[in-house]
Design a protein around this motif. Structure first.
Motif, short mmCIF file in Angstrom:
data_model
loop_
_atom_site.label_atom_id
_atom_site.label_comp_id
_atom_site.label_asym_id
_atom_site.label_seq_id
_atom_site.Cartn_x
_atom_site.Cartn_y
_atom_site.Cartn_z
N SER A 62 0.83 -1.20 0.00
CA SER A 62 0.00 0.00 0.00
C SER A 62 0.87 1.25 0.00
O SER A 62 2.08 1.21 0.25
N ASN A 63 0.22 2.39 -0.24
CA ASN A 63 0.93 3.66 -0.16
C ASN A 63 1.40 3.94 1.26
O ASN A 63 2.43 4.60 1.46
N ASP A 67 5.12 4.89 2.11
CA ASP A 67 5.45 6.07 2.91
C ASP A 67 6.38 5.72 4.07
O ASP A 67 7.25 6.51 4.45
N ASP A 86 1.53 0.20 -6.51
CA ASP A 86 1.43 1.33 -7.42
C ASP A 86 2.84 1.69 -7.86
O ASP A 86 3.59 2.32 -7.12
N ALA A 89 3.69 5.37 -7.89
CA ALA A 89 3.86 5.91 -6.54
C ALA A 89 5.21 5.53 -5.96
O ALA A 89 5.86 6.33 -5.28
#
Length: 306
Positions: A62-63, A67, A86, A89
Motif C-alpha cells: 500500500s501507499n 510512505d 502502485d 507511486a
C-alpha cells in the motif's frame, strides 16, 4: 554495499534459498517480516523502514507501506506481475521496481495445462468420489482437435500455446499487443470476442483491466461446455456471472489458481462441484522458484550497486 533487505515471498521466507546467500556475501542483512506466511500491512510497516532493498512477492504493498519505507531504493519482484503495488507511486518516492520477467512462465504454463486436462476429464470430481468409496464415472472429452483461446500471449501464454499445440489443439490467441513474430502452425491471433466465441476452453494469462474479461456478456457468448482456466488474476472473472455459467452448464468447469483474497473466504462459487482450486501455486516449482529468486537477487544487486 550494505544495509537491510526484506524478503517476503512465502516460498523464500519460510525456508530461505541458497541464492539469498549472495546478498549476505555482499554485506546485506536479510530480514523476514512474516516467515512462512503472507505479511500483513502492519508486518511491512514494522519491518520495511530502514531497508535499502525488498525482494517482494504478491503481497499488497500500500501507499502507507511505501510512505513508511524510508531509505528503500528498490523493490524486486520474484515474478512478473506488479498489480500488487502502485509502480508510479513507488518511483515518485525514488524506489525502483524490478521484475523477474518470464522466470516462472514454464511452471505457470504447465499448471494451466494440467488444470485444463483436469477440467476436461473430471479428475478432481472422480478423485473426491472414489476417496469416499463412491464408484462413479463421468464421461470426459479429449482435447485433440478442440480450440483453446489463450488470452494474453506473453511468456506464460506462449508456453501454453506450444503445449496445447503439442496436444493436438487448435489455438487462438488474443493480446492487445500481439507479437507478430510469434507464429506456429495451428495458431493464430484474433480479436477477443472471436477468440472467446470459438473456444472450447479458455486460459487467462493477462493482467486485470478496468472490468472483468469474463463477465455475463462474454460468458453468454462461450460455447456450451467450455472449460475456463485462470492462473492470472481473479479480477479477470465476474464471480456471480461465472457461478451462473456453471449452474446453467454453459461452463463445464472453472479451474483457478488465483483469488481476490488469499486465502479466500468460503463462497458459493468456490464450493461448486465443478470448480477446481489450487492455492496460487503456478510458479511454485523447484525450477521456477530457483529462476525467479536468482533473477530477483540479480536485480537487487544491479540497482543497489548504482
Amino acid at each position: 554495499m550494505g544495509g537491510r533487505i526484506a524478503v517476503t515471498p512465502r516460498s523464500l521466507s519460510g525456508a530461505g534459498h541458497p541464492a539469498l546467500a549472495r546478498l549476505v556475501e555482499r554485506g546485506f542483512e536479510i530480514v523476514y517480516p512474516a516467515p512462512g506466511r503472507t505479511p500483513s500491512e502492519d508486518d511491512l510497516i514494522r519491518t520495511v523502514p530502514g531497508c535499502v532493498g525488498w525482494l517482494a512477492g504478491v503481497e499488497p504493498i500500500s501507499n502507507r507501506v511505501l510512505d513508511a519505507a524510508t531509505g528503500l531504493r528498490v523493490i524486486s519482484r520474484n515474478g512478473t506481475g506488479v498489480d500488487n503495488l502502485d509502480v508510479a507511486a513507488a518511483e515518485t518516492r525514488g524506489i525502483a521496481v524490478e521484475r523477474a520477467v518470464g522466470a516462472n512462465a514454464r511452471g505457470v504454463a504447465e499448471l494451466a495445462i494440467a488444470l485444463l486436462l483436469a477440467g476436461f476429464r473430471h479428475i478432481p470430481w472422480s478423485h473426491d468420489h472414489l476417496k469416499k468409496g463412491d464408484w462413479q464415472r463421468r464421461i470426459g472429452r479429449e482435447v485433440r482437435g478442440r480450440t483453446l483461446a489463450v488470452i494474453g500471449c506473453g511468456a506464460i501464454g506462449r508456453d501454453v500455446v506450444d503445449m496445447a499445440l503439442g496436444l493436438g489443439m487448435e489455438v487462438i490467441g488474443y493480446d492487445p499487443y500481439p507479437g507478430h513474430s510469434f507464429a506456429r502452425p495451428g495458431f493464430r491471433f484474433a480479436p477477443l470476442a472471436e477468440a472467446l466465441r470459438l473456444a472450447d476452453a479458455v486460459s487467462l494469462h493477462c493482467p486485470p483491466a478496468g472490468r472483468p474479461i469474463l463477465d455475463a456478456g462474454a460468458i453468454a457468448t462461450l460455447r456450451p461446455g467450455v472449460v475456463v482456466v485462470n492462473t492470472a488474476r481473479a479480477e479477470l472473472i465476474d464471480e456471480g456471472a461465472m457461478l451462473e455459467g456453471l449452474d446453467s452448464g454453459r461452463v463445464q468447469a472453472l479451474a483457478t489458481d488465483v483469488f481476490v483474497a488469499e486465502p479466500p473466504p468460503p463462497s458459493a462459487l468456490l464450493s461448486h462441484e465443478r470448480v477446481i482450486l489450487m492455492p496460487h501455486a503456478g510458479g511454485l516449482t523447484d525450477e521456477s522458484v530457483e529462476r525467479a529468486t536468482r533473477v530477483a537477487v540479480d536485480n537487487l544487486l544491479k540497482v543497489l550497486a548504482q
